[in-house]
Write a protein that holds these residues in place. Structure first.
Motif, PDB file in Angstrom:
ATOM      1  N   ARG A  39     104.947  29.727 -45.782  1.00 23.66           N
ATOM      2  CA  ARG A  39     104.964  30.154 -47.241  1.00 23.66           C
ATOM      3  C   ARG A  39     104.225  28.895 -48.181  1.00 23.66           C
ATOM      4  NH1 ARG A  39     110.942  28.582 -47.517  1.00 23.66           N
ATOM      5  NH2 ARG A  39     110.328  26.876 -46.015  1.00 23.66           N
ATOM      6  N   ILE A  40     103.916  28.327 -47.239  1.00 20.05           N
ATOM      7  CA  ILE A  40     103.286  27.160 -47.787  1.00 20.05           C
ATOM      8  C   ILE A  40     101.258  27.254 -47.938  1.00 20.05           C
ATOM      9  CG2 ILE A  40     102.241  25.077 -47.433  1.00 20.05           C
ATOM     10  CD1 ILE A  40     104.899  24.451 -45.382  1.00 20.05           C
ATOM     11  N   PHE A  41     101.122  27.771 -49.404  1.00 19.90           N
ATOM     12  CA  PHE A  41      99.013  27.766 -49.169  1.00 19.90           C
ATOM     13  C   PHE A  41      99.160  26.488 -49.780  1.00 19.90           C
ATOM     14  CE2 PHE A  41      99.219  29.042 -53.527  1.00 19.90           C
ATOM     15  CZ  PHE A  41     100.893  29.463 -54.166  1.00 19.90           C
ATOM     16  N   LEU A  42      97.761  26.985 -49.802  1.00 19.63           N
ATOM     17  CA  LEU A  42      96.929  24.981 -50.340  1.00 19.63           C
ATOM     18  C   LEU A  42      95.783  26.340 -51.545  1.00 19.63           C
ATOM     19  CD1 LEU A  42      95.642  22.035 -51.420  1.00 19.63           C
ATOM     20  CD2 LEU A  42      94.488  22.410 -49.122  1.00 19.63           C
ATOM     21  N   LEU A  43      95.618  25.164 -52.712  1.00 18.15           N
ATOM     22  CA  LEU A  43      94.826  26.083 -53.563  1.00 18.15           C
ATOM     23  C   LEU A  43      94.774  25.475 -54.313  1.00 18.15           C
ATOM     24  CD1 LEU A  43      96.395  27.794 -56.639  1.00 18.15           C
ATOM     25  CD2 LEU A  43      97.614  25.885 -55.195  1.00 18.15           C
ATOM     26  N   GLY A  44      93.589  24.774 -55.091  1.00  8.36           N
ATOM     27  CA  GLY A  44      92.836  23.657 -56.333  1.00  8.36           C
ATOM     28  C   GLY A  44      91.186  24.549 -56.062  1.00  8.36           C
ATOM     29  N   GLU A  45      90.737  23.435 -56.764  1.00  8.06           N
ATOM     30  CA  GLU A  45      88.810  23.277 -56.643  1.00  8.06           C
ATOM     31  C   GLU A  45      88.334  22.858 -55.891  1.00  8.06           C
ATOM     32  OE1 GLU A  45      89.054  20.912 -60.427  1.00  8.06           O
ATOM     33  OE2 GLU A  45      89.788  22.198 -61.741  1.00  8.06           O
ATOM     34  N   GLU A  46      88.089  23.691 -55.432  1.00  9.67           N
ATOM     35  CA  GLU A  46      86.750  23.129 -54.253  1.00  9.67           C
ATOM     36  C   GLU A  46      87.393  22.859 -53.026  1.00  9.67           C
ATOM     37  OE1 GLU A  46      83.792  23.439 -54.724  1.00  9.67           O
ATOM     38  OE2 GLU A  46      83.222  23.288 -57.268  1.00  9.67           O
ATOM     39  N   VAL A  47      88.185  23.799 -52.955  1.00  7.59           N
ATOM     40  CA  VAL A  47      89.545  22.852 -51.612  1.00  7.59           C
ATOM     41  C   VAL A  47      88.501  24.161 -50.278  1.00  7.59           C
ATOM     42  CG1 VAL A  47      91.575  22.132 -53.029  1.00  7.59           C
ATOM     43  CG2 VAL A  47      91.332  24.694 -51.959  1.00  7.59           C
ATOM     44  N   ALA A  48      88.081  25.395 -50.518  1.00  8.63           N
ATOM     45  CA  ALA A  48      88.580  25.567 -49.162  1.00  8.63           C
ATOM     46  C   ALA A  48      86.465  26.212 -48.873  1.00  8.63           C
ATOM     47  CB  ALA A  48      88.046  27.478 -49.914  1.00  8.63           C
ATOM     48  N   GLY A  78      96.192  27.321 -65.267  1.00  4.95           N
ATOM     49  CA  GLY A  78      96.115  28.147 -65.035  1.00  4.95           C
ATOM     50  C   GLY A  78      96.451  28.116 -63.694  1.00  4.95           C
ATOM     51  N   PHE A  79      96.299  27.212 -63.027  1.00  9.40           N
ATOM     52  CA  PHE A  79      95.925  27.368 -61.295  1.00  9.40           C
ATOM     53  C   PHE A  79      97.474  26.133 -61.223  1.00  9.40           C
ATOM     54  CE2 PHE A  79      93.336  24.193 -60.604  1.00  9.40           C
ATOM     55  CZ  PHE A  79      93.608  23.410 -59.770  1.00  9.40           C
ATOM     56  N   ALA A  80      98.196  25.070 -62.120  1.00  9.04           N
ATOM     57  CA  ALA A  80      99.180  24.403 -61.881  1.00  9.04           C
ATOM     58  C   ALA A  80      99.906  25.715 -62.455  1.00  9.04           C
ATOM     59  CB  ALA A  80      99.208  23.365 -62.619  1.00  9.04           C
ATOM     60  N   GLY A  81     100.121  26.822 -63.449  1.00 13.99           N
ATOM     61  CA  GLY A  81     101.539  27.356 -64.100  1.00 13.99           C
ATOM     62  C   GLY A  81     101.598  27.989 -62.809  1.00 13.99           C
ATOM     63  N   LEU A  82     100.428  28.666 -62.441  1.00 17.45           N
ATOM     64  CA  LEU A  82     100.555  30.232 -61.113  1.00 17.45           C
ATOM     65  C   LEU A  82     101.444  29.321 -60.157  1.00 17.45           C
ATOM     66  CD1 LEU A  82      97.720  31.848 -59.352  1.00 17.45           C
ATOM     67  CD2 LEU A  82      98.837  31.189 -58.182  1.00 17.45           C
ATOM     68  N   ALA A  83     101.249  28.028 -59.452  1.00 28.44           N
ATOM     69  CA  ALA A  83     102.017  27.207 -58.302  1.00 28.44           C
ATOM     70  C   ALA A  83     102.939  27.314 -58.579  1.00 28.44           C
ATOM     71  CB  ALA A  83     100.923  26.296 -58.304  1.00 28.44           C
ATOM     72  N   ILE A  84     103.423  27.449 -60.029  1.00 27.58           N
ATOM     73  CA  ILE A  84     105.213  27.277 -60.226  1.00 27.58           C
ATOM     74  C   ILE A  84     105.279  28.490 -60.436  1.00 27.58           C
ATOM     75  CG2 ILE A  84     106.184  26.611 -62.411  1.00 27.58           C
ATOM     76  CD1 ILE A  84     104.064  23.986 -63.027  1.00 27.58           C
TER      77      ILE A  84
ATOM     78  N   GLU B 186      93.726  31.355 -68.801  1.00 25.86           N
ATOM     79  CA  GLU B 186      92.980  30.571 -67.292  1.00 25.86           C
ATOM     80  C   GLU B 186      94.288  31.703 -66.765  1.00 25.86           C
ATOM     81  OE1 GLU B 186      93.160  26.424 -67.063  1.00 25.86           O
ATOM     82  OE2 GLU B 186      93.341  26.251 -68.917  1.00 25.86           O
ATOM     83  N   ALA B 187      95.364  32.107 -66.994  1.00 26.91           N
ATOM     84  CA  ALA B 187      95.749  32.980 -66.297  1.00 26.91           C
ATOM     85  C   ALA B 187      95.473  34.751 -65.975  1.00 26.91           C
ATOM     86  CB  ALA B 187      97.034  33.265 -67.040  1.00 26.91           C
ATOM     87  N   MET B 188      94.599  34.982 -67.010  1.00 29.49           N
ATOM     88  CA  MET B 188      93.542  36.325 -67.281  1.00 29.49           C
ATOM     89  C   MET B 188      93.226  36.101 -66.190  1.00 29.49           C
ATOM     90  SD  MET B 188      94.314  37.737 -70.751  1.00 29.49           S
ATOM     91  CE  MET B 188      93.610  39.845 -70.656  1.00 29.49           C
ATOM     92  N   ASN B 189      91.916  35.145 -66.610  1.00 27.13           N
ATOM     93  CA  ASN B 189      90.960  34.949 -65.567  1.00 27.13           C
ATOM     94  C   ASN B 189      91.062  34.874 -63.645  1.00 27.13           C
ATOM     95  OD1 ASN B 189      87.765  34.621 -65.118  1.00 27.13           O
ATOM     96  ND2 ASN B 189      88.542  32.034 -64.268  1.00 27.13           N
ATOM     97  N   LEU B 190      92.703  33.922 -63.611  1.00 29.57           N
ATOM     98  CA  LEU B 190      93.046  34.197 -62.102  1.00 29.57           C
ATOM     99  C   LEU B 190      93.474  35.128 -61.769  1.00 29.57           C
ATOM    100  CD1 LEU B 190      94.810  30.902 -62.481  1.00 29.57           C
ATOM    101  CD2 LEU B 190      93.077  30.970 -60.891  1.00 29.57           C
ATOM    102  N   ALA B 191      94.349  36.000 -62.645  1.00 28.78           N
ATOM    103  CA  ALA B 191      94.985  37.130 -62.143  1.00 28.78           C
ATOM    104  C   ALA B 191      93.470  38.408 -61.854  1.00 28.78           C
ATOM    105  CB  ALA B 191      95.581  37.757 -63.082  1.00 28.78           C
ATOM    106  N   GLY B 192      92.191  38.568 -62.733  1.00 25.60           N
ATOM    107  CA  GLY B 192      91.621  39.191 -62.508  1.00 25.60           C
ATOM    108  C   GLY B 192      90.351  38.523 -61.337  1.00 25.60           C
ATOM    109  N   LEU B 193      90.054  37.804 -60.595  1.00 22.36           N
ATOM    110  CA  LEU B 193      89.653  37.314 -59.972  1.00 22.36           C
ATOM    111  C   LEU B 193      90.263  37.503 -58.251  1.00 22.36           C
ATOM    112  CD1 LEU B 193      87.198  35.392 -59.854  1.00 22.36           C
ATOM    113  CD2 LEU B 193      88.998  33.334 -60.026  1.00 22.36           C
ATOM    114  N   LEU B 194      91.321  37.329 -58.427  1.00 23.59           N
ATOM    115  CA  LEU B 194      92.620  37.283 -57.489  1.00 23.59           C
ATOM    116  C   LEU B 194      93.163  38.219 -57.073  1.00 23.59           C
ATOM    117  CD1 LEU B 194      93.669  33.334 -57.010  1.00 23.59           C
ATOM    118  CD2 LEU B 194      91.825  34.497 -56.328  1.00 23.59           C
TER     119      LEU B 194
END
Lengths: 339, 378
Positions: A39-48, A78-84, B186-194
């Motif tokens: 269930r664990i994943f890592l995300l962020g800028e330039e992590v991969a 965006g990505f912090a919210g995605l993680a939440i 930001e969310a739409m960009n991520l949604a499109g991208l991923l």
């Protein structure tokens, strides 16, 4: 609960021959947990593909693949919210902020959503996510890139905050952070990522809310967390040459804060100096001072003293920046002034 | 990367659409749901005026077909998340109106124990991940819910509950006022991208509080170009007609579910009431409201069932209305009679793993003589 002096319970010894960098300790914590929990994943800028802006996640893309080690665009909110959202759903995200300074643009998500979701939903959904990255000044990055976010963020109930000072704690605390069901803000320091020390190969979890006592003494209680703990140890060495022995307490976590160990030490030394690498106004040092005054005022033989950065935006100039930060010399002076 | 098409569909010929092929029972159920959502809000407004409900309160009158038509197009375990005008979504998702009303009354029997209020309806059994109070804050979270659902299917290959993995979509609602928040972009960009299977559903009621859409949003008449910029499939249609919403949305959602990619829907709708209960509505003409009320979703569907399809009799319809009124009245009574939260609830649900010393005060860290003894005397 008194401060941990030596290895307790299941914790492996802090000394040994296996010497690795702080960043490798972080990587070991994440990788081993990821091996055990899909269930664990890592995300962020330039992590991969870039292997981490500071090479913390080097090799993880190769081991876990792009579905679990995820490069994001520069869009922290965006990505912090995605993680939440993913955490609410039941996954266990680890978000890497290249710097906690950049987390400010994600403030709504990490302060309004992550720590409050459990409460607002009446206990239906929490946010078991870890947010981690570099915190603090020292690299001549100027005002905007040198944030110490601990005071700003620790103000918010619902989150936990860990701030390791050495590779051993970095691994053990990050393991605990990942396993914890609450949102954990994990503050690293770019200045320490190359620090080398013994780190056991096995996976171990250091409990939150238990300070580590690096040194024992009865002249004064020296309290810190994160990078300045190392300055405190330097200062303690110098003070020892003058025959002044101090307790050096490394808080390791700010929420929870092991106030019990601080009080126990103050009741012995009757003096306290708090070293905090953020600003003095309404900071962590202020909080520790407040709690000490609330709980053991009568045991104090001298007003609590704090060593913090100066109350100005972080300067770029190397000379000014060094003058602005806490250091061993300032700590020695503060302790001597409190005796 | 998903291919992008921009499409606009006019209202279907109702009798030939997908919805018309559904059994009478289903369509009658929809009508009852619409009535329930409307009656619930009328009672909410009355309770608010009596100061039984506090804080900000945004009612859904006029927009009912948006939530119901889209939610009835997906599975009951597809995640749903919305903004603060959320009572309708909660009811459409299946929340018992008494828990919704009790939440607004701040009672412990509310869906979030009275800790969320009107803007924060959460319902775990019905996969409603909130009501969110900050405009557009739900849009990255919606992407995360959809990301997790895809991860569950693609990486875990089984459900987090141990069951079978399946392809899901997340419905993430927003108002047109949320179009201009960075979070959405930001969310739409991520949604499109991923390629995240989140469907952003803009309930476009034409006003961001008191600001007409063209005053705050560029290309307000061509929102499809915003979706296209992020490689996201776009659809726009009338959100006032329940059957039309279903006819348009169901096939759209089915494809996105199957192909696991994002969508963006512009649902044209209208709110009959002000932005919130305290809105004097000086920014619009009364006639504009009346124009939309002529296309009221309840009237449209009941007309079809009573007069065109002739599956419902006047008497059955009256009974249905009576039944709904009784249900909502009972919900208000339930909310009235429910107990206030015990003061111990102040400190519950702050942490899952509530360790010692997380806080300088509170019941488990309270020490004699410590300042700010919040619970002293309670």
């Amino acid at each position: 609960m008194s401060a941990v002096m030596d290895a307790v319970g299941a914790l492996p010894p802090r000394t040994g021959d296996r010497v690795i960098q702080f960043r490798e300790a972080l990587r070991e914590a994440m990788s081993e947990e990821m091996r055990n929990d899909e269930r664990i994943f890592l995300l962020g800028e330039e992590v991969a593909q870039y292997k981490g802006a500071y090479k913390v996640s080097e090799g993880m893309l190769e081991e876990f693949g792009p579905k679990r080690i995820i490069d994001t665009p520069i869009s922290e909110n965006g990505f912090a919210g995605l993680a939440i959202g993913a955490a609410m759903y039941g996954l266990k995200p680890i978000v890497e902020f290249m710097s906690w300074s950049f987390s400010l643009v994600a403030a709504d998500q990490i302060l309004n959503n992550a720590p409050k979701m459990l409460y607002m939903s009446g206990g239906q959904w929490g946010c078991p996510a870890v947010f981690r990255g570099n915190d603090g000044a020292g690299g001549q990055l100027g005002s905007t890139h040198s944030w110490c976010v601990e005071a700003l963020y620790a103000n918010v109930p619902g989150l936990k905050m860990a701030i390791p000072s050495c590779p051993y704690d970095a691994k053990g605390l990050l393991v605990t952070a990942i396993r914890d069901p609450d949102p954990v803000f994990f503050l690293e320091s770019e200045r320490m990522l190359g620090d080398k020390a013994h780190v056991p190969e096995e996976q171990y979890a250091i409990p939150f809310g238990q300070a580590y006592k690096h040194r024992e003494g009865d002249a004064c209680t020296l309290v810190s967390f994160g990078r300045p703990v190392n300055f405190c140890l330097e200062a303690a060495d110098e003070l020892a040459t003058d025959g002044i022995e101090v307790d050096v307490l490394d808080m390791r976590t700010i929420r929870p804060l092991d106030i019990d160990s601080i009080i126990e030490s103050v009741k012995k030394t009757n003096r306290i100096v708090i070293v905090d690498q953020s600003w003095p106004f309404a900071g962590i040092a202020s909080e520790v001072m407040a709690q000490v005054c609330e709980r053991c005022f009568d045991w104090l033989d001298h007003p609590p003293v704090r060593v913090t950065t100066d109350d100005v935006p972080t300067p770029y100039s190397k000379v000014l920046e060094q003058a602005y930060l806490p250091n061993a010399g300032k700590i020695v002076k503060a302790v001597k002034g409190a005796l | 990367m998903p291919t992008t098409t921009t499409q606009t569909r006019a209202g279907n010929n109702r009798a030939k659409g997908l919805a018309a092929k559904l059994p009478d029972k289903t369509l009658h159920g929809w009508l009852r749901d619409l009535l329930l959502m409307r009656e619930f809000e009328l009672r909410t407004m009355a309770a608010y005026q009596q100061a039984k409900i506090g804080g900000f309160c945004h009612v859904y009158n006029g927009q009912e077909a948006c939530a119901l038509g889209t939610i009835r197009s997906v599975e009951p375990d597809d995640p749903v998340i919305t903004a603060y005008r959320d009572h309708g979504h909660a009811l459409a998702r299946g929340m018992d109106p008494k828990f919704c009303m009790a939440e607004m009354f701040g009672k412990v029997t509310g869906c979030a124990k009275g800790k969320g209020g009107s803007m924060h309806m959460f319902d775990k059994p019905n996969w409603l991940f909130g009501g969110h109070g900050i405009v557009s804050a739900q849009t990255p979270v919606g992407a995360g819910l959809a990301f997790a659902a895809r991860y569950e299917w693609e990486v875990l290959k089984k459900g987090l509950d141990g069951g079978k993995a399946k392809k899901k979509v997340c419905l993430c609602y927003l108002g047109d006022g949320a179009l201009n928040q960075g979070a959405l972009h930001e969310a739409m960009n991520l949604a499109g991208l991923l390629s995240i299977p989140v469907i952003y559903i803009v309930e476009n009621n034409g006003y961001s509080m008191g600001t007409a859409i063209h005053r705050g949003t560029t290309m307000a008449k061509d929102l499809g170009r915003k979706a296209a910029a992020y490689g996201i499939e776009y659809l726009e249609f009338d959100g006032m007609d329940m059957m039309d919403v279903y006819d348009n949305f169901k096939p759209f959602a089915d494809v996105l579910r199957d192909e696991q990619r994002p969508g963006f829907v512009n649902l044209k709708t209208y709110r009959y009431q002000g932005h919130s209960m305290s809105d004097p509505q000086k920014y619009r003409e009364k006639d504009e409201v009346l124009t939309y009320q002529e296309r009221d979703p309840i009237v449209t569907l009941s007309d079809y069932l009573l007069n065109e399809r002739e599956s419902l009799t006047d008497e059955q319809y009256k009974d249905m209305q009576k039944d709904v009124k009784a249900q909502v009245r009972a919900a208000v009574e339930y909310a009235e009679e429910s107990p206030e939260p015990d003061l111990s609830e102040l400190y519950s649900d702050v942490y899952v793993n509530r360790e010692k010393n997380l806080s300088p005060l509170g019941p488990d860290v309270y020490v004699e003589g410590a300042g700010n003894a919040l619970l002293e005397g309670n």
